[in-house]
Design a protein around this motif. Structure first.
Motif, PDB file in Angstrom:
ATOM      1  N   UNK A 121      16.826  -4.586   2.634  1.00  9.05           N
ATOM      2  CA  UNK A 121      15.572  -3.909   2.937  1.00  9.05           C
ATOM      3  C   UNK A 121      15.675  -2.392   2.833  1.00  9.05           C
ATOM      4  N   UNK A 122      16.862  -1.843   3.032  1.00 12.69           N
ATOM      5  CA  UNK A 122      17.052  -0.387   2.992  1.00 12.69           C
ATOM      6  C   UNK A 122      17.161   0.165   1.576  1.00 12.69           C
ATOM      7  N   UNK A 123      17.171  -0.700   0.575  1.00 11.10           N
ATOM      8  CA  UNK A 123      17.297  -0.255  -0.814  1.00 11.10           C
ATOM      9  C   UNK A 123      16.103   0.610  -1.213  1.00 11.10           C
ATOM     10  N   UNK A 124      16.393   1.770  -1.784  1.00  6.98           N
ATOM     11  CA  UNK A 124      15.350   2.680  -2.257  1.00  6.98           C
ATOM     12  C   UNK A 124      14.866   2.196  -3.625  1.00  6.98           C
ATOM     13  N   UNK A 125      13.568   2.170  -3.795  1.00  9.35           N
ATOM     14  CA  UNK A 125      12.962   1.737  -5.054  1.00  9.35           C
ATOM     15  C   UNK A 125      12.861   2.938  -5.983  1.00  9.35           C
ATOM     16  N   UNK A 126      13.292   2.739  -7.233  1.00  8.70           N
ATOM     17  CA  UNK A 126      13.267   3.802  -8.240  1.00  8.70           C
ATOM     18  C   UNK A 126      12.139   3.571  -9.231  1.00  8.70           C
ATOM     19  N   UNK A 127      11.754   4.622  -9.929  1.00 11.56           N
ATOM     20  CA  UNK A 127      10.716   4.543 -10.952  1.00 11.56           C
ATOM     21  C   UNK A 127      11.079   3.465 -11.970  1.00 11.56           C
ATOM     22  N   UNK A 128      10.132   2.558 -12.227  1.00  9.55           N
ATOM     23  CA  UNK A 128      10.338   1.514 -13.226  1.00  9.55           C
ATOM     24  C   UNK A 128      10.997   0.254 -12.693  1.00  9.55           C
ATOM     25  N   UNK A 129      11.403   0.234 -11.427  1.00  9.01           N
ATOM     26  CA  UNK A 129      12.033  -0.963 -10.857  1.00  9.01           C
ATOM     27  C   UNK A 129      11.047  -2.122 -10.784  1.00  9.01           C
ATOM     28  N   UNK A 130      11.599  -3.329 -10.827  1.00  6.53           N
ATOM     29  CA  UNK A 130      10.813  -4.530 -10.579  1.00  6.53           C
ATOM     30  C   UNK A 130      11.296  -5.125  -9.271  1.00  6.53           C
ATOM     31  N   UNK A 131      10.377  -5.282  -8.327  1.00  7.83           N
ATOM     32  CA  UNK A 131      10.685  -5.846  -7.022  1.00  7.83           C
ATOM     33  C   UNK A 131      10.033  -7.215  -6.943  1.00  7.83           C
ATOM     34  N   UNK A 132      10.836  -8.222  -6.694  1.00  8.53           N
ATOM     35  CA  UNK A 132      10.318  -9.578  -6.530  1.00  8.53           C
ATOM     36  C   UNK A 132      10.608 -10.012  -5.094  1.00  8.53           C
TER      37      UNK A 132
END
Length: 66
Positions: A47-58
């Protein structure tokens, strides 16, 4: 800056805020980390993972049963 979100019937692109994490996505959607498993670009993520531009989160719903 954007990321792609997939969860059940949701398959959309969302705007990315600075230091936005998977936990932030869960909070925005009213979901609990206890019932959801997250994948970031195909890899399991915490849950602590930072989302980067262009990432795909499922987001995957965990099914309990007995």
């Amino acid at each position: 800056m954007e990321f792609k979100l997939k969860f059940k019937d949701i398959d959309e692109t969302r705007q990315l805020k600075d230091n936005f994490t998977i936990q932030d996505v869960l909070n925005d959607m009213g979901l609990s980390a206890q019932t959801i498993v997250a994948k970031q670009n195909g890899e399991l993520a915490v849950e602590e993972s930072v989302i980067n531009d262009g990432d795909e989160i499922q987001l995957i719903q965990i099914i309990y049963g007995g």
